[in-house]
Design a protein around this motif. Sequence first.
Motif, PDB file in Angstrom:
ATOM      1  N   GLU A 108       0.868  -1.178   0.000  1.00  0.00           N
ATOM      2  CA  GLU A 108       0.000   0.000   0.000  1.00  0.00           C
ATOM      3  C   GLU A 108       0.906   1.230   0.000  1.00  0.00           C
ATOM      4  OE1 GLU A 108      -3.906  -0.948   2.580  1.00  0.00           O
ATOM      5  OE2 GLU A 108      -2.060  -1.295   3.683  1.00  0.00           O
TER       6      GLU A 108
ATOM      7  N   ASN B 275      -3.251  -4.104  -7.081  1.00  0.00           N
ATOM      8  CA  ASN B 275      -4.273  -4.707  -6.231  1.00  0.00           C
ATOM      9  C   ASN B 275      -5.427  -5.317  -7.014  1.00  0.00           C
ATOM     10  OD1 ASN B 275      -2.718  -3.842  -4.165  1.00  0.00           O
ATOM     11  ND2 ASN B 275      -4.213  -2.439  -3.271  1.00  0.00           N
TER      12      ASN B 275
ATOM     13  N   PRO C  10      -7.495  -7.041   3.644  1.00  0.00           N
ATOM     14  CA  PRO C  10      -7.874  -7.031   2.228  1.00  0.00           C
ATOM     15  C   PRO C  10      -7.449  -8.333   1.565  1.00  0.00           C
ATOM     16  CG  PRO C  10      -6.754  -4.987   2.852  1.00  0.00           C
ATOM     17  CD  PRO C  10      -6.588  -5.932   3.999  1.00  0.00           C
ATOM     18  N   GLN C  11      -8.185  -8.737   0.531  1.00  0.00           N
ATOM     19  CA  GLN C  11      -7.907 -10.007  -0.114  1.00  0.00           C
ATOM     20  C   GLN C  11      -6.498 -10.074  -0.694  1.00  0.00           C
ATOM     21  OE1 GLN C  11      -9.819 -12.807  -0.016  1.00  0.00           O
ATOM     22  NE2 GLN C  11      -7.933 -13.692  -0.837  1.00  0.00           N
TER      23      GLN C  11
END
Length: 496
Positions: free
Chosen positions: A80, A106, A133-134
């Motif tokens: 991120e 992502n 998050p996946q």
Amino acid sequence: MQKVYTCSQASQIEKLAKEKYGIPPFLMMEEAARQLADFIMDFQPESLLILCGKGNNGGDGYAVARLLQGKCRLKLFCLEPPAAEEAKVQFEMCRRLGIDIVQPDNSQAQTSLPQASIILDCIYGSGFHGQLPQIIKTILDQANQSEAIKIACDIPSGLYFRADYTLTMGSYKLSLFSDKAKDSCGKIIKCEIGLASKKLEEAANGASEMEAATVELIECSDVKLPLRKKRSAHKGNYGHTAVFSGDKGGACILAATAAMNFGSGLTSIINHTGSELSQFKISPALMISDKLPKKTSCILLGPGLIDHNPSDDQIIGDYFSNGDKRHAAVFDAGVFDMKSYIEEIQRYSQEASNQLVLTPHLSELQRFLKRVKEFYPEVSYTEEEISIESLANSPEIKIKIGREINRLFPAAALIMKSANTFIAYQGKTYIITDGSQNLAKGGSGDILAGMLAALLAQGYTALDAAITACEHHALTGRKLDAEGYNLTPEKFISLL
């Protein structure tokens, strides 16, 4: 003992320390990175993969990369974009230094991780809440399957990463000690972040945010074994433990044998109900009686107990009503299924000189708490909070429940047995983390109950008995293979 703080308390301590000692904002991150870098280099890795998130945990990872550039093959995964100010600065330094930074898309269904000798998890710190998050789960699934040495900075991300080592920065955080964390953290190592731990804690003295910081981590040095240093001694110096025989006689025999092996001068099995004991091999050192010996210094009720026996109530009541001596008791196992004992234990625990220990595992604790709520509906915990899942995975709930039971049962130490065992006494909480999975065997709890009773019989306080017995029980299990499946009660007792 080492102090344990919530995530918000730990953050507040660091803030107060920076203000009190004039510490520059970047110094703690630099020191955390240096500690991580030194630890990593002890393994002499050929390659290192660092997974970085957007916060200061990611900033630690970028700083580690900068420190280790040129010392091993290095790759950064920026999962991120950095958002915290210090993380942004560290990221920019890495970019200008030409460090290999990968920023996965992502939107991609799959992102492949490169092979590495060591994987360092710096994605999310101890302040993370919610669902991963996946894309992060996908990355961590691959990391978990890797044969690399896995290291977490501060805490494994979302307790999803399976670390071999967790380096917690500055202080121990409460979130490291849930049952779920036991499977994720590996070996937990506390690192200093630019100043001594004592000075870090002193910075918080007097701050209102720290008033609830009453949690401590038990270490092996806190064990006070009942070593016999007095040379002119006799068996009467070391107490008389009386273990009530329940419906399952084997359990009380294990408890009584453990009590004898852990220093009790005399040990009796109280078999006033005529329970069948002849089928078991019993040490001739254990006495069997149909009544409580006059010089009993601690009683143990619960191992093997299934059905309530009113005659037990009379014997125990007579024991506690004898006001010319100190009284001690361990209440274990079957006691927590029986409403009839709640009021009695609560009454005995009102006398400050009494030394009581309650020893439920989580299922027994849940049943006990439900029965307590029937008698005392004003208790603050909810049905949801005392679910097995909540009890196992929320240290905060264990602390809350411990304080509530301490309020109602002030002379009692509550031992909440689990993967990480919590001891609650007079509003404070103590954590035992050294227990290993080989202890997950029938009879283990009976042995602990006997150890506790032996210490109380020898004059220990409820708190000292709880700390010493629980930690020594855990350390004794570690003398054998922690992953072993063949630990038997007999083997365990022989090691006491």
